[in-house]
Design an enzyme around this catalytic site. Structure first.
Site, PDB file in Angstrom:
ATOM      1  N   HIS A  16     -34.227  18.238-100.098  1.00 10.27           N
ATOM      2  CA  HIS A  16     -33.748  19.485 -99.607  1.00 10.27           C
ATOM      3  C   HIS A  16     -33.453  20.728-100.636  1.00 10.27           C
ATOM      4  O   HIS A  16     -34.074  21.675-100.534  1.00 10.27           O
ATOM      5  CB  HIS A  16     -32.219  19.329 -99.079  1.00 10.27           C
ATOM      6  CG  HIS A  16     -32.103  18.392 -97.994  1.00 10.27           C
ATOM      7  ND1 HIS A  16     -31.798  16.948 -97.974  1.00 10.27           N
ATOM      8  CD2 HIS A  16     -32.465  18.328 -96.819  1.00 10.27           C
ATOM      9  CE1 HIS A  16     -31.597  16.292 -97.017  1.00 10.27           C
ATOM     10  NE2 HIS A  16     -32.214  17.208 -96.185  1.00 10.27           N
ATOM     11  N   HIS A  41     -30.113  16.055-100.644  1.00  4.45           N
ATOM     12  CA  HIS A  41     -30.578  15.423-101.675  1.00  4.45           C
ATOM     13  C   HIS A  41     -31.622  16.234-102.503  1.00  4.45           C
ATOM     14  O   HIS A  41     -32.057  17.463-102.129  1.00  4.45           O
ATOM     15  CB  HIS A  41     -31.088  14.050-101.310  1.00  4.45           C
ATOM     16  CG  HIS A  41     -32.218  14.095-100.181  1.00  4.45           C
ATOM     17  ND1 HIS A  41     -33.346  14.744-100.484  1.00  4.45           N
ATOM     18  CD2 HIS A  41     -32.027  13.571 -99.126  1.00  4.45           C
ATOM     19  CE1 HIS A  41     -34.040  14.604 -99.198  1.00  4.45           C
ATOM     20  NE2 HIS A  41     -33.408  13.949 -98.338  1.00  4.45           N
ATOM     21  N   ALA A  92     -26.254  16.294 -95.860  1.00  2.00           N
ATOM     22  CA  ALA A  92     -26.270  15.215 -96.752  1.00  2.00           C
ATOM     23  C   ALA A  92     -27.274  15.400 -97.494  1.00  2.00           C
ATOM     24  O   ALA A  92     -28.268  14.554 -97.879  1.00  2.00           O
ATOM     25  CB  ALA A  92     -26.323  13.979 -95.854  1.00  2.00           C
ATOM     26  N   LYS A 137     -42.223  15.298 -95.565  1.00  2.00           N
ATOM     27  CA  LYS A 137     -41.812  13.938 -95.342  1.00  2.00           C
ATOM     28  C   LYS A 137     -41.657  13.640 -93.850  1.00  2.00           C
ATOM     29  O   LYS A 137     -42.056  12.537 -93.533  1.00  2.00           O
ATOM     30  CB  LYS A 137     -40.384  13.757 -96.045  1.00  2.00           C
ATOM     31  CG  LYS A 137     -39.404  12.883 -95.381  1.00  2.00           C
ATOM     32  CD  LYS A 137     -39.376  11.705 -95.920  1.00  2.00           C
ATOM     33  CE  LYS A 137     -38.737  10.427 -95.569  1.00  2.00           C
ATOM     34  NZ  LYS A 137     -37.559  10.704 -94.182  1.00  2.00           N
TER      35      LYS A 137
HETATM   36  P1  AMP Z   1     -33.258  16.551 -92.843  1.00  2.00           P
HETATM   37  O1  AMP Z   1     -31.912  17.105 -93.269  1.00  2.00           O
HETATM   38  O2  AMP Z   1     -33.269  15.035 -92.911  1.00  2.00           O
HETATM   39  O3  AMP Z   1     -33.129  17.084 -91.171  1.00  2.00           O
HETATM   40  O4  AMP Z   1     -34.338  17.226 -93.510  1.00  2.00           O
HETATM   41  C1  AMP Z   1     -34.289  18.830 -93.439  1.00  2.00           C
HETATM   42  C2  AMP Z   1     -35.602  19.183 -94.053  1.00  2.00           C
HETATM   43  O5  AMP Z   1     -35.695  18.697 -95.502  1.00  2.00           O
HETATM   44  C3  AMP Z   1     -36.883  18.851 -93.203  1.00  2.00           C
HETATM   45  O6  AMP Z   1     -37.660  19.917 -93.252  1.00  2.00           O
HETATM   46  C4  AMP Z   1     -37.191  17.463 -94.056  1.00  2.00           C
HETATM   47  O7  AMP Z   1     -38.718  17.408 -93.904  1.00  2.00           O
HETATM   48  C5  AMP Z   1     -36.921  17.984 -95.589  1.00  2.00           C
HETATM   49  N1  AMP Z   1     -36.713  16.810 -96.339  1.00  2.00           N
HETATM   50  C6  AMP Z   1     -36.007  15.712 -96.123  1.00  2.00           C
HETATM   51  N2  AMP Z   1     -36.505  14.971 -96.885  1.00  2.00           N
HETATM   52  C7  AMP Z   1     -37.242  15.357 -97.889  1.00  2.00           C
HETATM   53  C8  AMP Z   1     -38.009  14.763 -99.145  1.00  2.00           C
HETATM   54  N3  AMP Z   1     -37.863  13.515 -99.665  1.00  2.00           N
HETATM   55  N4  AMP Z   1     -38.962  15.633 -99.473  1.00  2.00           N
HETATM   56  C9  AMP Z   1     -39.348  16.817 -99.068  1.00  2.00           C
HETATM   57  N5  AMP Z   1     -38.590  17.401 -98.016  1.00  2.00           N
HETATM   58  C10 AMP Z   1     -37.749  16.538 -97.388  1.00  2.00           C
END
Ligand code: AMP
Length: 293
Positions: free
Chosen positions: A37, A34, A32, A149
């Site tokens: 990522h 954004h 998902a 984050k």
């Molecule tokens: P997730 O898919 O939510 O597990 O996130 C995957 C990676 O993207 C992790 O290292 C998160 O910390 C990073 N991430 C998610 N949201 C953000 C954001 N707004 N800014 C920077 N990194 C992010």
């Protein structure tokens, strides 16, 4: 072939790249995707020749009453966006490939996983450490890029790589925010329109504490109270608003005085989602400052 479904395909793609003399970077995600990522992927591409992204909604990091079954899944779009941002390929295994029958090993994250989210999501960081250890074992020597984050997750992953002598360099990237300052998150998609507008209270709360810090406030209780006052009215419940040591995550008690740098982190429950955010006072820019992100 830019999508690897099998662990061995992912392993051999990374190892061939290294054999060709390429520097490998790895960006683990739950999909998902954004702009947050995508920034990780672009940063990875700036620093490495070959960038692997993983998209895997890891069941072991979700609690029994959490959002595993409704977590957004948009693989086709994620692959297209990853490639567009500079990824060389996407590892998208199914659950049975990562946790085949008989799988029984878990990685327990220690002290660093105990405070903050660790108090409210039992088993969460064990699930994170376990899946990241599996992913790192497949990726091999690389630069792994994570977002700040999820600050505590970044700390857990750094400790994992260090303590298990994994050949992985961990890089943390600043939080990418929406125009109004809300940290981008796949879970923002759960929010109703009115919850989404109310959620601006989160970056406002961090900003208010930062303003107080900049004006000289160093008492932990006062800084936390500033932030808490803004998020309490929009939350069904507040899991925590805490000031902690930015390296060890030891919580700084309300009566204590912070030094020149500390993590201000919070987690709140809104009707449709649990949201987290943080800034490091004395280091990060104001989350409401448009130019900074
Ligand atoms: P997730 O898919 O939510 O597990 O996130 C995957 C990676 O993207 C992790 O290292 C998160 O910390 C990073 N991430 C998610 N949201 C953000 C954001 N707004 N800014 C920077 N990194 C992010």
């Amino acid at each position: 072939m830019s999508v690897w479904r099998e662990p061995e395909q992912f392993r051999s793609a990374c190892s061939s790249a290294r054999k060709d003399g390429q520097r490998v970077a790895f960006v683990p995600t739950m999909g998902a995707l954004h702009e947050g990522h995508l920034k990780l992927i672009r940063e990875a591409r700036r620093r490495a020749d070959f960038v692997a992204v993983s998209v895997f909604v890891n069941p072991t990091q979700f609690g029994a009453n959490e959002d595993l079954s409704r977590y957004p899944r948009t693989l086709e779009k994620d692959v297209a966006q990853s490639l567009e941002a500079g990824a060389s390929g996407v590892f998208a295994p199914d659950t049975a490939a990562m946790y085949p029958p008989g799988d029984c090993t878990r990685v327990r994250a220690g002290q660093i996983a105990e405070p903050l989210c660790g108090q409210f999501r039992p088993g969460h960081f064990e699930g994170v450490a376990t899946v990241v250890a599996k992913l790192f074992a497949l990726a091999g020597p690389c630069l792994a890029v994570f977002g700040r984050k999820d600050y505590q997750q970044l700390c857990v992953v750094r400790a994992l790589a260090r303590d298990l002598f994994l050949p992985v360099e961990v890089l943390g990237i600043p939080t990418v925010r929406e125009k109004d300052g809300l940290a981008m998150s796949s879970r923002n998609a759960y929010l109703s329109a009115s919850e989404r507008s109310a959620a601006v209270a989160i970056p406002r709360a961090l900003s208010a504490a930062l303003q107080a810090f900049r004006a000289g406030e160093r008492n932990a209780g006062a800084l936390v109270a500033k932030a808490r006052a803004l998020v309490e009215p929009i939350a069904v419940s507040v899991d925590y608003v805490s000031l902690a040591d930015a390296d060890t995550l030891r919580v700084i008690e309300p009566s204590e005085t912070m030094g020149e740098r500390a993590l201000l982190a919070l987690a709140i429950r809104m009707p449709s989602a649990r949201l987290i955010d943080n800034i490091v006072l004395g280091e990060d820019s104001d989350p409401l400052d448009q130019d900074a992100h």
